[in-house]
Design a protein around this motif. Structure first.
Motif, PDB file in Angstrom:
ATOM      1  N   LEU A   1     -39.601 -41.498  64.924  1.00  0.00           N
ATOM      2  CA  LEU A   1     -40.034 -40.604  66.011  1.00  0.00           C
ATOM      3  C   LEU A   1     -39.728 -41.208  67.385  1.00  0.00           C
ATOM      4  O   LEU A   1     -39.381 -40.478  68.328  1.00  0.00           O
ATOM      5  CB  LEU A   1     -41.531 -40.315  65.885  1.00  0.00           C
ATOM      6  N   SER A   2     -39.848 -42.523  67.510  1.00  0.00           N
ATOM      7  CA  SER A   2     -39.568 -43.173  68.786  1.00  0.00           C
ATOM      8  C   SER A   2     -38.096 -43.060  69.149  1.00  0.00           C
ATOM      9  O   SER A   2     -37.745 -42.866  70.322  1.00  0.00           O
ATOM     10  CB  SER A   2     -39.986 -44.649  68.731  1.00  0.00           C
ATOM     11  N   ILE A   3     -37.219 -43.193  68.161  1.00  0.00           N
ATOM     12  CA  ILE A   3     -35.786 -43.028  68.417  1.00  0.00           C
ATOM     13  C   ILE A   3     -35.479 -41.568  68.762  1.00  0.00           C
ATOM     14  O   ILE A   3     -34.707 -41.277  69.680  1.00  0.00           O
ATOM     15  CB  ILE A   3     -34.969 -43.475  67.189  1.00  0.00           C
ATOM     16  N   MET A   4     -36.100 -40.642  68.039  1.00  0.00           N
ATOM     17  CA  MET A   4     -35.903 -39.220  68.336  1.00  0.00           C
ATOM     18  C   MET A   4     -36.387 -38.874  69.746  1.00  0.00           C
ATOM     19  O   MET A   4     -35.827 -37.993  70.408  1.00  0.00           O
ATOM     20  CB  MET A   4     -36.647 -38.367  67.303  1.00  0.00           C
ATOM     21  N   SER A   5     -37.422 -39.579  70.204  1.00  0.00           N
ATOM     22  CA  SER A   5     -37.972 -39.310  71.538  1.00  0.00           C
ATOM     23  C   SER A   5     -36.929 -39.517  72.624  1.00  0.00           C
ATOM     24  O   SER A   5     -36.944 -38.831  73.659  1.00  0.00           O
ATOM     25  CB  SER A   5     -39.174 -40.227  71.802  1.00  0.00           C
TER      26      SER A   5
ATOM     27  N   ALA B   1     -43.690 -30.766  71.932  1.00  0.00           N
ATOM     28  CA  ALA B   1     -42.314 -30.403  71.572  1.00  0.00           C
ATOM     29  C   ALA B   1     -42.315 -29.337  70.484  1.00  0.00           C
ATOM     30  O   ALA B   1     -43.137 -29.348  69.566  1.00  0.00           O
ATOM     31  CB  ALA B   1     -41.550 -31.634  71.096  1.00  0.00           C
ATOM     32  N   THR B   2     -41.383 -28.404  70.589  1.00  0.00           N
ATOM     33  CA  THR B   2     -41.252 -27.354  69.586  1.00  0.00           C
ATOM     34  C   THR B   2     -40.512 -27.892  68.367  1.00  0.00           C
ATOM     35  O   THR B   2     -39.855 -28.943  68.420  1.00  0.00           O
ATOM     36  CB  THR B   2     -40.467 -26.164  70.159  1.00  0.00           C
ATOM     37  N   ASP B   3     -40.600 -27.153  67.264  1.00  0.00           N
ATOM     38  CA  ASP B   3     -39.872 -27.553  66.060  1.00  0.00           C
ATOM     39  C   ASP B   3     -38.372 -27.586  66.316  1.00  0.00           C
ATOM     40  O   ASP B   3     -37.657 -28.445  65.777  1.00  0.00           O
ATOM     41  CB  ASP B   3     -40.172 -26.581  64.913  1.00  0.00           C
ATOM     42  N   GLU B   4     -37.902 -26.661  67.144  1.00  0.00           N
ATOM     43  CA  GLU B   4     -36.471 -26.630  67.465  1.00  0.00           C
ATOM     44  C   GLU B   4     -36.059 -27.883  68.232  1.00  0.00           C
ATOM     45  O   GLU B   4     -35.007 -28.485  67.958  1.00  0.00           O
ATOM     46  CB  GLU B   4     -36.139 -25.388  68.285  1.00  0.00           C
ATOM     47  N   GLU B   5     -36.888 -28.317  69.169  1.00  0.00           N
ATOM     48  CA  GLU B   5     -36.598 -29.524  69.932  1.00  0.00           C
ATOM     49  C   GLU B   5     -36.616 -30.759  69.028  1.00  0.00           C
ATOM     50  O   GLU B   5     -35.785 -31.661  69.161  1.00  0.00           O
ATOM     51  CB  GLU B   5     -37.604 -29.685  71.070  1.00  0.00           C
ATOM     52  N   LYS B   6     -37.577 -30.796  68.105  1.00  0.00           N
ATOM     53  CA  LYS B   6     -37.630 -31.923  67.173  1.00  0.00           C
ATOM     54  C   LYS B   6     -36.407 -31.947  66.260  1.00  0.00           C
ATOM     55  O   LYS B   6     -35.847 -33.007  65.971  1.00  0.00           O
ATOM     56  CB  LYS B   6     -38.902 -31.849  66.333  1.00  0.00           C
ATOM     57  N   THR B   7     -35.992 -30.761  65.810  1.00  0.00           N
ATOM     58  CA  THR B   7     -34.812 -30.682  64.946  1.00  0.00           C
ATOM     59  C   THR B   7     -33.567 -31.146  65.690  1.00  0.00           C
ATOM     60  O   THR B   7     -32.736 -31.885  65.142  1.00  0.00           O
ATOM     61  CB  THR B   7     -34.613 -29.243  64.436  1.00  0.00           C
ATOM     62  N   ASP B   8     -33.421 -30.720  66.935  1.00  0.00           N
ATOM     63  CA  ASP B   8     -32.267 -31.151  67.737  1.00  0.00           C
ATOM     64  C   ASP B   8     -32.280 -32.674  67.916  1.00  0.00           C
ATOM     65  O   ASP B   8     -31.233 -33.326  67.837  1.00  0.00           O
ATOM     66  CB  ASP B   8     -32.281 -30.465  69.108  1.00  0.00           C
ATOM     67  N   ALA B   9     -33.474 -33.226  68.163  1.00  0.00           N
ATOM     68  CA  ALA B   9     -33.579 -34.675  68.341  1.00  0.00           C
ATOM     69  C   ALA B   9     -33.255 -35.406  67.047  1.00  0.00           C
ATOM     70  O   ALA B   9     -32.615 -36.468  67.057  1.00  0.00           O
ATOM     71  CB  ALA B   9     -34.986 -35.044  68.819  1.00  0.00           C
ATOM     72  N   TYR B  10     -33.701 -34.849  65.932  1.00  0.00           N
ATOM     73  CA  TYR B  10     -33.393 -35.446  64.627  1.00  0.00           C
ATOM     74  C   TYR B  10     -31.888 -35.446  64.376  1.00  0.00           C
ATOM     75  O   TYR B  10     -31.304 -36.457  63.971  1.00  0.00           O
ATOM     76  CB  TYR B  10     -34.108 -34.668  63.515  1.00  0.00           C
ATOM     77  N   ASN B  11     -31.255 -34.304  64.626  1.00  0.00           N
ATOM     78  CA  ASN B  11     -29.815 -34.196  64.385  1.00  0.00           C
ATOM     79  C   ASN B  11     -29.015 -35.152  65.255  1.00  0.00           C
ATOM     80  O   ASN B  11     -27.952 -35.642  64.855  1.00  0.00           O
ATOM     81  CB  ASN B  11     -29.347 -32.758  64.621  1.00  0.00           C
ATOM     82  N   ALA B  12     -29.522 -35.432  66.455  1.00  0.00           N
ATOM     83  CA  ALA B  12     -28.805 -36.313  67.385  1.00  0.00           C
ATOM     84  C   ALA B  12     -29.005 -37.786  67.065  1.00  0.00           C
ATOM     85  O   ALA B  12     -28.273 -38.639  67.578  1.00  0.00           O
ATOM     86  CB  ALA B  12     -29.255 -36.039  68.818  1.00  0.00           C
ATOM     87  N   THR B  13     -29.968 -38.106  66.213  1.00  0.00           N
ATOM     88  CA  THR B  13     -30.274 -39.516  65.916  1.00  0.00           C
ATOM     89  C   THR B  13     -30.221 -39.780  64.417  1.00  0.00           C
ATOM     90  O   THR B  13     -29.188 -40.182  63.888  1.00  0.00           O
ATOM     91  CB  THR B  13     -31.667 -39.877  66.475  1.00  0.00           C
ATOM     92  N   LEU B  14     -31.307 -39.547  63.721  1.00  0.00           N
ATOM     93  CA  LEU B  14     -31.377 -39.833  62.289  1.00  0.00           C
ATOM     94  C   LEU B  14     -30.383 -39.003  61.491  1.00  0.00           C
ATOM     95  O   LEU B  14     -29.856 -39.462  60.471  1.00  0.00           O
ATOM     96  CB  LEU B  14     -32.795 -39.584  61.777  1.00  0.00           C
ATOM     97  N   GLY B  15     -30.124 -37.788  61.954  1.00  0.00           N
ATOM     98  CA  GLY B  15     -29.226 -36.893  61.235  1.00  0.00           C
ATOM     99  C   GLY B  15     -27.756 -37.236  61.363  1.00  0.00           C
ATOM    100  O   GLY B  15     -26.915 -36.603  60.714  1.00  0.00           O
ATOM    101  N   THR B  16     -27.420 -38.237  62.179  1.00  0.00           N
ATOM    102  CA  THR B  16     -26.015 -38.634  62.325  1.00  0.00           C
ATOM    103  C   THR B  16     -25.505 -39.425  61.130  1.00  0.00           C
ATOM    104  O   THR B  16     -24.316 -39.704  61.034  1.00  0.00           O
ATOM    105  CB  THR B  16     -25.821 -39.500  63.588  1.00  0.00           C
ATOM    106  N   ASP B  17     -26.411 -39.836  60.239  1.00  0.00           N
ATOM    107  CA  ASP B  17     -26.057 -40.642  59.067  1.00  0.00           C
ATOM    108  C   ASP B  17     -25.527 -42.011  59.475  1.00  0.00           C
ATOM    109  O   ASP B  17     -24.721 -42.613  58.770  1.00  0.00           O
ATOM    110  CB  ASP B  17     -25.014 -39.912  58.210  1.00  0.00           C
ATOM    111  N   ARG B  18     -25.989 -42.494  60.647  1.00  0.00           N
ATOM    112  CA  ARG B  18     -25.524 -43.804  61.129  1.00  0.00           C
ATOM    113  C   ARG B  18     -26.680 -44.772  61.371  1.00  0.00           C
ATOM    114  O   ARG B  18     -26.445 -45.933  61.713  1.00  0.00           O
ATOM    115  CB  ARG B  18     -24.733 -43.629  62.426  1.00  0.00           C
TER     116      ARG B  18
END
Length: 528
Positions: free
Chosen positions: A331-335, A349-366
């Motif tokens: 969550l701190s990285i997503m922040s 934060a909305t669910d959409e904002e959390k999803t966007d943050a997830y995709n930009a960080t944890l969701g990169t598979d890196r």
């Protein structure tokens, strides 16, 4: 992407077997390096069909016959679960538990068809052998695995990479922990240029425990020896496999062209201009220590660097935050991507904002996080750092912080424990070439504490001096967390305490923390 067809003819250079096709339809020739996009029909590339079937998987597990043309016995075929269906051969692949999850079929035309969960399949034959032991041999193909196993008297583990030399290093890194459990790793790849190049790459992963098989003239792979009834020659060559010794001695008079090249920039800059100006950025192969008093924002400072690396490079990053849960780290990285503190309970934060943050960080598979479950022994930490580097390809790793590791040791000798872990971390950096960012606490000064803005210095690092001695860069953070003025209370001053790269030290920059965004922003003194 995995290769679903290999050893195909290339229309560009005329190679008879240099082309491979990914499961997304792209083709790549390892002779002329031509890369071709899918045609209008994504399943028709270079006049060969790509067939990737979906689960549920229909596995052929009968008809284990002698493979006459290869000299492989029915007992060996049965051991490796290689069956024959008409003129096609079926190779079963398993997951880490030994369950069959994928199948590769080799047709009489030497095409390959893959079905099932290929992404999670381990090395061919890996399920047949337990971890640990004296030897494990790695070959390039399924038939070679069976041939080598049979010629070695069915005594020693032999496994094959999944897609030949082209992606051998990637396959090996995924199964690094299992392979590294053996005392010796014998690499018996094909004798052609591609195979020997891949053998060198794999040998580098295992260092001194790697042994490279050298083929006899006229022999390309393990099957050649078995087909030509040269079993003794193969075993003699296998026992004589030479320990891999990386090249490292260079004559000074051969370096003219090298020294005349411009000095390469850093692999990535820091997210703060002032710090980059003094340090020239972050370089792989360096150990960087970040230190400050307790509760002064070391973890947030490191997360800003992680977010910057994630955006400015394509490298994988390993995160070992030992003071917090994996959820808190995530969550701190997503922040940082959301520009709001998602890890705090009052976040709206909305669910959409959390999803966007997830995709930009944890969701990169890196990003790879370490869930330590309270296990912070030196051996465990070192093994996980090595696995992140070698097994998962992380070029940047954060360890926050070593004080927890030290406090977990039974000896109770803090200096000795710090010396041990820093020495071993230094060795891992040298061995793997990663950039390792380590967080460390400071000793409390005699006057006012660091929590009240006291300046940092190398003399205040814990231990006998090993942190300062073994680090390439030491960065101190200073902040008066008890100041009445809110701006002063939230302003961190960054000081370079050691700089092995260029020798420049001293104050670097000031960072202002915003509670609204949860971010640290570089500011000028006149703006404070």
């Amino acid at each position: 992407m995995p290769f679903v067809q290999t050893h195909l003819p290339c229309n560009e250079c005329g190679s008879s077997d240099g082309l491979s096709i990914n499961d997304d339809g792209w083709s790549h020739c390892f002779v002329c390096e031509a890369r071709t996009a899918p045609t209008a029909d994504v399943n028709q590339v270079n006049h060969r069909e790509v067939q990737v079937e979906a689960i549920p998987l229909s596995v052929t597990t009968e008809n284990y016959v002698t493979i006459i043309e290869r000299g492989i016995s029915s007992d060996t075929a049965k051991a490796y679960k290689c069956s024959k269906d008409g003129q096609s051969y079926h190779f079963n692949y398993t997951d880490g538990t030994g369950a069959i999850i994928a199948e590769k079929v080799r047709t009489p035309q030497k095409d390959f068809r893959i079905s099932g969960d290929w992404k999670n399949a381990v090395l061919y034959g890996q399920n047949l052998f337990s971890k640990g032991g004296k030897f494990v041999t790695i070959v390039e193909g399924e038939f070679d695995a069976m041939a080598a196993y049979q010629m070695l008297g069915s005594k020693y583990p032999v496994v094959s990479v999944r897609n030949g030399a082209a992606s051998a290093a990637k396959d090996i890194r995924k199964q690094y922990e299992w392979l590294d459990s053996f005392d010796n790793v014998v690499i018996c790849f094909d004798g052609d240029e591609a195979g020997q190049r891949a053998a060198s790459q794999v040998a580098e992963i295992f260092g001194s425990k790697a042994k490279v098989f050298k083929h006899s003239d006229g022999m390309k792979d393990a099957c050649d020896y078995l087909q030509n009834k040269q079993m003794k020659e193969f075993t003699d060559k296998w026992w004589a496999s030479e320990q891999h010794v990386p090249d490292g001695i260079v004559a000074g008079n051969s370096l003219y062209e090298e020294v005349m090249k411009p000095v390469a920039p850093a692999d990535v800059n820091y997210p703060f201009e002032g710090l980059t100006k003094l340090t020239y950025g972050v370089r792989k192969g360096e150990l960087v220590t970040i230190t400050a008093g307790s509760g002064l924002g070391k973890s947030q400072f490191v997360r800003e660097i992680v977010w910057h690396i994630l955006n400015k490079t394509e490298d994988n990053i390993g995160l070992m935050f030992l003071e917090e849960s994996v959820r808190k780290t995530a969550l701190s990285i997503m922040s940082l991507a959301a520009n709001q503190p998602l890890h705090l309970p009052d976040s709206d934060a909305t669910d959409e904002e959390k999803t966007d943050a997830y995709n930009a960080t944890l969701g990169t598979d890196r990003l790879y996080l370490f869930d330590h479950f309270g296990s912070t022994s030196v051996d465990n930490i070192i093994n996980r750092v090595k696995y992140l580097a070698k097994g998962l390809g992380c070029n940047y790793i954060v360890l926050d912080h070593i004080s927890i590791v030290v406090s977990a040791q039974a000896s109770g000798d803090e200096r000795k424990a710090i010396d041990e872990i820093m020495t071993r971390l230094r060795m891992v950096v040298q061995e793997t070439g990663i950039a390792l960012l380590v967080v460390s606490h400071l000793k409390r000064p005699e006057s006012k504490g660091h929590e009240e803005g006291a300046a940092t210095s190398l003399a205040q690092l814990r231990g006998s001096g090993s942190i300062a001695q073994l680090s390439d860069m030491v960065i101190g953070l200073e902040r008066n967390g008890q100041a009445e003025d809110e701006i002063e209370r939230n302003t961190t001053r960054v000081r370079v305490l050691k700089n092995r790269f260029c020798g420049i030290t001293g104050p670097a920059c000031a960072l202002l923390y915003s509670r609204d965004t949860g971010r640290m922003t570089e500011v000028n003194d006149e703006d404070l």
